[in-house]
Write a protein that holds these residues in place. Sequence first.
Motif, PDB file in Angstrom:
ATOM      1  N   HIS A 105       0.826  -1.209   0.000  1.00  0.00           N
ATOM      2  CA  HIS A 105       0.000   0.000   0.000  1.00  0.00           C
ATOM      3  C   HIS A 105       0.864   1.264   0.000  1.00  0.00           C
ATOM      4  O   HIS A 105       0.517   2.268  -0.646  1.00  0.00           O
ATOM      5  N   THR A 106       1.992   1.218   0.698  1.00  0.00           N
ATOM      6  CA  THR A 106       2.864   2.393   0.774  1.00  0.00           C
ATOM      7  C   THR A 106       3.952   2.386  -0.296  1.00  0.00           C
ATOM      8  O   THR A 106       4.660   3.382  -0.459  1.00  0.00           O
ATOM      9  N   ILE A 107       4.075   1.287  -1.015  1.00  0.00           N
ATOM     10  CA  ILE A 107       5.074   1.197  -2.085  1.00  0.00           C
ATOM     11  C   ILE A 107       4.517   1.719  -3.404  1.00  0.00           C
ATOM     12  O   ILE A 107       5.226   2.358  -4.193  1.00  0.00           O
ATOM     13  N   LEU A 108       3.241   1.453  -3.656  1.00  0.00           N
ATOM     14  CA  LEU A 108       2.629   1.790  -4.948  1.00  0.00           C
ATOM     15  C   LEU A 108       2.870   3.237  -5.395  1.00  0.00           C
ATOM     16  O   LEU A 108       3.149   3.460  -6.581  1.00  0.00           O
ATOM     17  N   PRO A 109       2.774   4.238  -4.517  1.00  0.00           N
ATOM     18  CA  PRO A 109       2.996   5.610  -4.993  1.00  0.00           C
ATOM     19  C   PRO A 109       4.391   5.856  -5.581  1.00  0.00           C
ATOM     20  O   PRO A 109       4.571   6.789  -6.360  1.00  0.00           O
ATOM     21  N   SER A 110       5.360   5.006  -5.210  1.00  0.00           N
ATOM     22  CA  SER A 110       6.722   5.186  -5.706  1.00  0.00           C
ATOM     23  C   SER A 110       6.987   4.442  -7.004  1.00  0.00           C
ATOM     24  O   SER A 110       8.020   4.655  -7.645  1.00  0.00           O
ATOM     25  N   VAL A 111       6.046   3.572  -7.414  1.00  0.00           N
ATOM     26  CA  VAL A 111       6.262   2.805  -8.646  1.00  0.00           C
ATOM     27  C   VAL A 111       5.166   3.046  -9.680  1.00  0.00           C
ATOM     28  O   VAL A 111       5.352   2.749 -10.861  1.00  0.00           O
ATOM     29  N   GLN A 112       4.039   3.579  -9.244  1.00  0.00           N
ATOM     30  CA  GLN A 112       2.926   3.864 -10.151  1.00  0.00           C
ATOM     31  C   GLN A 112       3.054   5.297 -10.669  1.00  0.00           C
ATOM     32  O   GLN A 112       3.150   6.238  -9.874  1.00  0.00           O
ATOM     33  N   ILE A 168       3.477  -6.013  -9.264  1.00  0.00           N
ATOM     34  CA  ILE A 168       4.396  -4.877  -9.257  1.00  0.00           C
ATOM     35  C   ILE A 168       4.045  -3.954  -8.100  1.00  0.00           C
ATOM     36  O   ILE A 168       2.886  -3.657  -7.851  1.00  0.00           O
ATOM     37  N   GLY A 169       5.066  -3.521  -7.383  1.00  0.00           N
ATOM     38  CA  GLY A 169       4.843  -2.616  -6.276  1.00  0.00           C
ATOM     39  C   GLY A 169       4.548  -3.304  -4.959  1.00  0.00           C
ATOM     40  O   GLY A 169       4.329  -2.638  -3.951  1.00  0.00           O
ATOM     41  N   THR A 170       4.536  -4.635  -4.946  1.00  0.00           N
ATOM     42  CA  THR A 170       4.357  -5.357  -3.690  1.00  0.00           C
ATOM     43  C   THR A 170       5.692  -5.404  -2.953  1.00  0.00           C
ATOM     44  O   THR A 170       6.756  -5.163  -3.519  1.00  0.00           O
ATOM     45  N   THR A 171       5.643  -5.748  -1.660  1.00  0.00           N
ATOM     46  CA  THR A 171       6.893  -5.849  -0.906  1.00  0.00           C
ATOM     47  C   THR A 171       7.780  -6.955  -1.455  1.00  0.00           C
ATOM     48  O   THR A 171       9.006  -6.877  -1.367  1.00  0.00           O
ATOM     49  N   THR A 172       7.167  -7.992  -2.021  1.00  0.00           N
ATOM     50  CA  THR A 172       7.961  -9.065  -2.612  1.00  0.00           C
ATOM     51  C   THR A 172       8.744  -8.555  -3.814  1.00  0.00           C
ATOM     52  O   THR A 172       9.889  -8.950  -4.044  1.00  0.00           O
ATOM     53  N   HIS A 173       8.134  -7.676  -4.596  1.00  0.00           N
ATOM     54  CA  HIS A 173       8.824  -7.055  -5.723  1.00  0.00           C
ATOM     55  C   HIS A 173      10.001  -6.214  -5.224  1.00  0.00           C
ATOM     56  O   HIS A 173      11.097  -6.240  -5.789  1.00  0.00           O
ATOM     57  N   VAL A 174       9.781  -5.483  -4.137  1.00  0.00           N
ATOM     58  CA  VAL A 174      10.848  -4.681  -3.542  1.00  0.00           C
ATOM     59  C   VAL A 174      11.990  -5.583  -3.071  1.00  0.00           C
ATOM     60  O   VAL A 174      13.175  -5.295  -3.300  1.00  0.00           O
ATOM     61  N   THR A 175      11.644  -6.683  -2.403  1.00  0.00           N
ATOM     62  CA  THR A 175      12.669  -7.620  -1.933  1.00  0.00           C
ATOM     63  C   THR A 175      13.516  -8.139  -3.086  1.00  0.00           C
ATOM     64  O   THR A 175      14.752  -8.190  -3.001  1.00  0.00           O
ATOM     65  N   TYR A 319      10.155   4.733   0.873  1.00  0.00           N
ATOM     66  CA  TYR A 319      10.076   4.095  -0.438  1.00  0.00           C
ATOM     67  C   TYR A 319      10.262   5.107  -1.571  1.00  0.00           C
ATOM     68  O   TYR A 319      10.766   4.747  -2.644  1.00  0.00           O
ATOM     69  N   ALA A 320       9.875   6.334  -1.348  1.00  0.00           N
ATOM     70  CA  ALA A 320      10.133   7.368  -2.357  1.00  0.00           C
ATOM     71  C   ALA A 320      11.630   7.554  -2.547  1.00  0.00           C
ATOM     72  O   ALA A 320      12.116   7.729  -3.679  1.00  0.00           O
ATOM     73  N   GLU A 321      12.385   7.498  -1.452  1.00  0.00           N
ATOM     74  CA  GLU A 321      13.845   7.600  -1.531  1.00  0.00           C
ATOM     75  C   GLU A 321      14.434   6.352  -2.180  1.00  0.00           C
ATOM     76  O   GLU A 321      15.359   6.435  -2.991  1.00  0.00           O
ATOM     77  N   LEU A 322      13.890   5.176  -1.813  1.00  0.00           N
ATOM     78  CA  LEU A 322      14.391   3.917  -2.367  1.00  0.00           C
ATOM     79  C   LEU A 322      14.204   3.848  -3.877  1.00  0.00           C
ATOM     80  O   LEU A 322      15.064   3.348  -4.607  1.00  0.00           O
ATOM     81  N   LYS A 324      14.519   5.999  -5.976  1.00  0.00           N
ATOM     82  CA  LYS A 324      15.526   6.784  -6.698  1.00  0.00           C
ATOM     83  C   LYS A 324      16.775   5.967  -7.014  1.00  0.00           C
ATOM     84  O   LYS A 324      17.521   6.302  -7.930  1.00  0.00           O
ATOM     85  N   THR A 325      17.006   4.902  -6.241  1.00  0.00           N
ATOM     86  CA  THR A 325      18.240   4.117  -6.416  1.00  0.00           C
ATOM     87  C   THR A 325      17.984   2.671  -6.807  1.00  0.00           C
ATOM     88  O   THR A 325      18.928   1.961  -7.163  1.00  0.00           O
ATOM     89  N   THR A 326      16.734   2.207  -6.732  1.00  0.00           N
ATOM     90  CA  THR A 326      16.410   0.806  -7.029  1.00  0.00           C
ATOM     91  C   THR A 326      15.384   0.756  -8.147  1.00  0.00           C
ATOM     92  O   THR A 326      14.461   1.558  -8.185  1.00  0.00           O
ATOM     93  N   THR A 327      15.531  -0.230  -9.039  1.00  0.00           N
ATOM     94  CA  THR A 327      14.616  -0.352 -10.163  1.00  0.00           C
ATOM     95  C   THR A 327      13.294  -0.960  -9.723  1.00  0.00           C
ATOM     96  O   THR A 327      13.208  -2.129  -9.381  1.00  0.00           O
ATOM     97  N   LEU A 328      12.268  -0.132  -9.710  1.00  0.00           N
ATOM     98  CA  LEU A 328      10.915  -0.581  -9.364  1.00  0.00           C
ATOM     99  C   LEU A 328       9.931   0.068 -10.333  1.00  0.00           C
ATOM    100  O   LEU A 328       9.181   0.968  -9.972  1.00  0.00           O
ATOM    101  N   THR A 329       9.970  -0.355 -11.570  1.00  0.00           N
ATOM    102  CA  THR A 329       9.157   0.300 -12.590  1.00  0.00           C
ATOM    103  C   THR A 329       7.888  -0.491 -12.905  1.00  0.00           C
ATOM    104  O   THR A 329       7.852  -1.709 -12.745  1.00  0.00           O
ATOM    105  N   MET A 330       6.859   0.234 -13.318  1.00  0.00           N
ATOM    106  CA  MET A 330       5.636  -0.420 -13.760  1.00  0.00           C
ATOM    107  C   MET A 330       5.855  -1.014 -15.131  1.00  0.00           C
ATOM    108  O   MET A 330       6.515  -0.414 -15.981  1.00  0.00           O
ATOM    109  N   ASP A 331       5.323  -2.209 -15.353  1.00  0.00           N
ATOM    110  CA  ASP A 331       5.448  -2.859 -16.669  1.00  0.00           C
ATOM    111  C   ASP A 331       4.479  -2.230 -17.662  1.00  0.00           C
ATOM    112  O   ASP A 331       3.451  -1.726 -17.281  1.00  0.00           O
TER     113      ASP A 331
END
Length: 331
Positions: A105-112, A168-175, A319-322, A324-331
Amino acid sequence: MNLASLRSVIARALILVAGVSSSAAHVVASADEAYPARPVKVVVGYTPGGSTDTVARLLATSLQQQHNQAFIVDNRPGAGGLLGAQAVVNAAPDGYTLLMAISSHTILPSVQKKMPYDTATDFAPIATLGTSPNMLVVPADSEWKSLADFIAAAKASPGTISYATPGIGTTTHVTAAMLEHASGIELNHIPYKGSSEVMQAVLSKQVPIAVASIITAGHAIRDGRLRALAVVGSQRSPLLPDVPTFEEQGVEGVLGDNWLGLLAPAHTPQPIVAELEDTIESLLAKPEIQDSLRLQGVAPQFGTSEDFGNVIANELKAYAELAKTTTLTMD
C-alpha cells in the motif's frame, strides 16, 4: 412590505427551519445508531486463497462473532492491490467499507506513474494486526540448494531466470529488486494477480523461483513441497527458524517485512474508527487468535490507529527515496 408579503416571508422561513430541523434530527439519529447496524464489507485487493485474503477472512470471522453482524470479504484483485484500495476510497466514509491492506500500500505511490488516490490523505488508519517477512523459495527438488547456488546461476545467465511475485509494487517485488541490486544479478520479473497464483506457478514449475511471504509459502515449506533459500531480517524468523537470513549468507540490504492492517476511507467518523481499533486490540489479545495468525505465517502485532498512521507516513517517505536508487518500474 405589506402585511401579506410579510406573512409569506415568515411562512417560507418557518418551512425552511422545519426542514433543517428534520435533517438535523436525521443526522443525530444516524450518529446515535449502534455500529455496525448492517453488514460490513472488507475489501481485499488480491485473489481469493492468497495470504492477504486468508488473514482478512480470519479477521472478518472474528469481527462478525464480536459484533454479531456480517463482515463480508470482497476480493478486488489487480494492479498490486491498487484496484481494491481505489474501491474503498470511492466508498462512503461510514465504516461499512474497509480495506485489508498490506505493505505494498505504501510502495505503490513510488512505482505507479499516476495514482488514482492520495495514499497519505485518502484513508483513515484503524489498526495493524501483524507482520510476516518475505522469503526466496524454490520447488523442493530444485537444483538450487542455497542462496549462493541461485546467485551463481543468475550471474551465469543474466536476465534469463524468471521469478514470480503477487504484483508490481508489492513488498515481494521490492525484496527481489533489492536482491538484484545487492548481489549484482539481473532477473526477469513475472507479476501475478495474487499470492495464490504465485504458489501455483512455482509449485507447478512455471517459474523456477518466487519471492513470497511466510504467510504465502509457510505451509508448502513445512510439508516439504517448497524450499526456502533465505528470509529477510536481521534475525531468523521464529515462524521458520531453520531458514537462514540473507545477511547470514553474505547478502545485506535486502528488506521486506510485511505488515497487515485495516484502513477505512478518509473522514470515517472517529467513534467508528475507535470502535474497530478497540475490537481488534481485544481480538489480538486472545491466545486462539494469536495461534491462528501464527499458523498462517503472521507474527501478531497490534498497532493503534496513531501508530499505523506513523508507519504509513514513514514508509511513504522511505520508499520514495528507495525508488531513486532501485529499479521498481511499472510494466
